[in-house]
Design a protein around this motif. Structure first.
Motif, PDB file in Angstrom:
ATOM      1  N   PHE A 137       6.565   4.098   1.338  1.00  0.00           N
ATOM      2  CA  PHE A 137       6.717   5.338   0.575  1.00  0.00           C
ATOM      3  C   PHE A 137       5.380   6.001   0.287  1.00  0.00           C
ATOM      4  O   PHE A 137       5.296   7.239   0.244  1.00  0.00           O
ATOM      5  CB  PHE A 137       7.436   5.049  -0.743  1.00  0.00           C
ATOM      6  CG  PHE A 137       7.967   6.273  -1.429  1.00  0.00           C
ATOM      7  CD1 PHE A 137       9.158   6.854  -1.028  1.00  0.00           C
ATOM      8  CD2 PHE A 137       7.275   6.858  -2.475  1.00  0.00           C
ATOM      9  CE1 PHE A 137       9.642   7.995  -1.644  1.00  0.00           C
ATOM     10  CE2 PHE A 137       7.750   7.988  -3.113  1.00  0.00           C
ATOM     11  CZ  PHE A 137       8.943   8.556  -2.690  1.00  0.00           C
ATOM     12  N   PHE A 138       4.332   5.213   0.084  1.00  0.00           N
ATOM     13  CA  PHE A 138       3.020   5.765  -0.262  1.00  0.00           C
ATOM     14  C   PHE A 138       2.080   5.609   0.935  1.00  0.00           C
ATOM     15  O   PHE A 138       1.602   4.507   1.221  1.00  0.00           O
ATOM     16  CB  PHE A 138       2.450   5.073  -1.500  1.00  0.00           C
ATOM     17  CG  PHE A 138       3.323   5.208  -2.716  1.00  0.00           C
ATOM     18  CD1 PHE A 138       3.338   6.391  -3.440  1.00  0.00           C
ATOM     19  CD2 PHE A 138       4.140   4.173  -3.122  1.00  0.00           C
ATOM     20  CE1 PHE A 138       4.149   6.531  -4.568  1.00  0.00           C
ATOM     21  CE2 PHE A 138       4.942   4.294  -4.239  1.00  0.00           C
ATOM     22  CZ  PHE A 138       4.954   5.476  -4.964  1.00  0.00           C
ATOM     23  N   LYS A 139       1.819   6.694   1.601  1.00  0.00           N
ATOM     24  CA  LYS A 139       1.077   6.674   2.863  1.00  0.00           C
ATOM     25  C   LYS A 139      -0.353   6.175   2.679  1.00  0.00           C
ATOM     26  O   LYS A 139      -0.904   5.510   3.566  1.00  0.00           O
ATOM     27  CB  LYS A 139       1.071   8.093   3.447  1.00  0.00           C
ATOM     28  CG  LYS A 139       0.589   8.183   4.877  1.00  0.00           C
ATOM     29  CD  LYS A 139       1.599   7.607   5.833  1.00  0.00           C
ATOM     30  CE  LYS A 139       1.178   7.814   7.279  1.00  0.00           C
ATOM     31  NZ  LYS A 139       2.130   7.201   8.230  1.00  0.00           N
ATOM     32  N   ARG A 140      -0.955   6.434   1.524  1.00  0.00           N
ATOM     33  CA  ARG A 140      -2.376   6.131   1.367  1.00  0.00           C
ATOM     34  C   ARG A 140      -2.668   4.634   1.290  1.00  0.00           C
ATOM     35  O   ARG A 140      -3.813   4.226   1.531  1.00  0.00           O
ATOM     36  CB  ARG A 140      -2.919   6.834   0.117  1.00  0.00           C
ATOM     37  CG  ARG A 140      -2.241   6.467  -1.172  1.00  0.00           C
ATOM     38  CD  ARG A 140      -2.830   7.250  -2.343  1.00  0.00           C
ATOM     39  NE  ARG A 140      -2.167   6.948  -3.603  1.00  0.00           N
ATOM     40  CZ  ARG A 140      -1.092   7.558  -4.037  1.00  0.00           C
ATOM     41  NH1 ARG A 140      -0.537   8.516  -3.308  1.00  0.00           N
ATOM     42  NH2 ARG A 140      -0.534   7.237  -5.193  1.00  0.00           N
ATOM     43  N   VAL A 141      -1.675   3.826   0.960  1.00  0.00           N
ATOM     44  CA  VAL A 141      -1.917   2.384   0.890  1.00  0.00           C
ATOM     45  C   VAL A 141      -1.203   1.644   2.023  1.00  0.00           C
ATOM     46  O   VAL A 141      -1.258   0.413   2.083  1.00  0.00           O
ATOM     47  CB  VAL A 141      -1.456   1.815  -0.469  1.00  0.00           C
ATOM     48  CG1 VAL A 141      -2.300   2.369  -1.595  1.00  0.00           C
ATOM     49  CG2 VAL A 141       0.028   2.074  -0.705  1.00  0.00           C
ATOM     50  N   GLU A 142      -0.561   2.382   2.914  1.00  0.00           N
ATOM     51  CA  GLU A 142       0.215   1.725   3.977  1.00  0.00           C
ATOM     52  C   GLU A 142      -0.682   0.900   4.896  1.00  0.00           C
ATOM     53  O   GLU A 142      -0.353  -0.243   5.245  1.00  0.00           O
ATOM     54  CB  GLU A 142       0.956   2.777   4.802  1.00  0.00           C
ATOM     55  CG  GLU A 142       1.793   2.178   5.927  1.00  0.00           C
ATOM     56  CD  GLU A 142       2.432   3.250   6.785  1.00  0.00           C
ATOM     57  OE1 GLU A 142       3.247   2.889   7.653  1.00  0.00           O
ATOM     58  OE2 GLU A 142       2.119   4.441   6.590  1.00  0.00           O
ATOM     59  N   GLY A 143      -1.828   1.460   5.290  1.00  0.00           N
ATOM     60  CA  GLY A 143      -2.711   0.748   6.209  1.00  0.00           C
ATOM     61  C   GLY A 143      -3.201  -0.566   5.632  1.00  0.00           C
ATOM     62  O   GLY A 143      -3.206  -1.596   6.311  1.00  0.00           O
ATOM     63  N   LEU A 144      -3.625  -0.540   4.363  1.00  0.00           N
ATOM     64  CA  LEU A 144      -4.131  -1.755   3.718  1.00  0.00           C
ATOM     65  C   LEU A 144      -3.051  -2.820   3.601  1.00  0.00           C
ATOM     66  O   LEU A 144      -3.270  -3.997   3.929  1.00  0.00           O
ATOM     67  CB  LEU A 144      -4.678  -1.407   2.335  1.00  0.00           C
ATOM     68  CG  LEU A 144      -5.142  -2.595   1.468  1.00  0.00           C
ATOM     69  CD1 LEU A 144      -6.289  -3.318   2.142  1.00  0.00           C
ATOM     70  CD2 LEU A 144      -5.534  -2.112   0.066  1.00  0.00           C
ATOM     71  N   LEU A 145      -1.855  -2.417   3.145  1.00  0.00           N
ATOM     72  CA  LEU A 145      -0.780  -3.383   2.949  1.00  0.00           C
ATOM     73  C   LEU A 145      -0.284  -3.958   4.281  1.00  0.00           C
ATOM     74  O   LEU A 145      -0.008  -5.160   4.384  1.00  0.00           O
ATOM     75  CB  LEU A 145       0.372  -2.736   2.191  1.00  0.00           C
ATOM     76  CG  LEU A 145       0.090  -2.365   0.733  1.00  0.00           C
ATOM     77  CD1 LEU A 145       1.292  -1.674   0.117  1.00  0.00           C
ATOM     78  CD2 LEU A 145      -0.276  -3.600  -0.082  1.00  0.00           C
TER      79      LEU A 145
END
Length: 306
Positions: A120-128
């Motif tokens: 849902f939150f694009k800005r933390v998708e890469g890290l997670l």
């Protein structure tokens, strides 16, 4: 009144059916899932109610009765210390299933949380997702062995041997089993957040938290429930493997894996001691897997609509 009108009246008088009745109707058509559900319920009843009926202490040592075969006093025989195998199987099943369900809940919580946030939150998708891929690349069994070896003694001293080891094994299995759930939930959330009802909720200014809790999360429950059934089976197998390697619960605290571990040295003389816990583990895992297959089909709207 015409026949058509009578049918309309009957349909109007019937209570409205919700989604779960449709799921149950579809689940009942899966014969393997029904058999699996029956077996799993029977196992649950035997390990919860059984000790009240067969009230022999599973840790009671009777050297005079050691290495006995099946009899009226001991239906499954006794082990090398004279402990009743039926009582130990029921007590061990309660522990193994409790570890499996608790570890599954922890893994499900972590996987759902990370999957929903990443989707849902694009800005933390890469890290997670990078963290998820990192955990997927780790050799899980050596990691579990390392965690249990490092924290076994401190937790045993703080909470007692049984409670400390229980929480340690649940935590170790839970934090190494959430990755597949996270990837499945993330994929579902990515698809759902582009649907019309989510876009409509966003257009009227619905807060992100409310959209996730009211619109996204209820619609990803189907894959979460299927993942839960498979997670129980994996957790039971993992706990049994740890106990079999001697890194599980204390020797006098029975689990199915511990019973297998104690029976290995005398496997050729008394094969029933290996067969009984092995069959118990296999039946439990197979029944849970079949239940998961039935739920997967029942919760799929494409199949349910046929």
């Amino acid at each position: 009144m015409t026949e058509l009108s009578a049918q309309k009246v009957d349909k109007a008088l019937k209570p409205p059916r919700n989604q779960w009745w449709d799921v149950w109707d579809q689940f009942k058509t899966h014969k393997g899932a029904l058999v699996g559900l029956f077996i799993f319920v029977a196992i649950l009843l035997s390990v919860t109610i059984g000790p009240w009926v067969w009230s022999i202490d599973p840790t009671y040592v009777d050297i005079r009765a050691r290495n006995q075969g099946p009899s009226a006093a001991h239906p499954f025989g006794t082990d090398q210390l004279g402990r009743d195998l039926l009582a130990r199987l029921m007590a061990g099943g309660k522990v193994s299933i409790a570890v499996g369900m608790t570890a599954m809940l922890l893994a499900l919580f972590l996987g759902t949380l990370i999957g929903v946030v990443a989707g849902f939150f694009k800005r933390v998708e890469g890290l997670l997702m990078s963290t998820t891929d990192l955990f997927l690349s780790l050799p899980l069994l050596p990691l579990l062995l390392l965690m249990v070896t490092l924290f076994r003694e401190p937790l045993s001293q703080r909470f007692g041997p049984e409670t400390g080891i229980f929480f340690l094994i649940v935590f170790a299995i839970g934090v190494t089993s959430w990755m597949h759930t996270a990837r499945i939930v993330r994929g579902e959330v990515l698809a759902l957040k582009e649907r019309e009802f989510v876009l409509a909720a966003r257009s009227i200014g619905t807060p992100s938290r409310r959209m996730v809790l009211r619109h996204i999360l209820p619609n990803v429950m189907s894959p979460i429930m299927v993942s839960a059934t498979l997670g129980i089976a994996n957790a039971i197998i993992t706990e049994s493997a740890l106990s079999f390697l001697g890194l599980g619960f204390p020797p006098d605290f029975p689990t199915w894996g511990r019973i297998l571990f104690d029976a290995v040295d005398q496997m050729q003389l008394y094969p029933i001691r290996v067969i009984l816990p092995g069959v118990a583990i296999s039946l439990t895992v197979l029944s849970v897997n079949y239940i998961g297959d039935g739920l997967r089909d029942a919760l799929d709207p494409r199949i349910r609509g046929r």
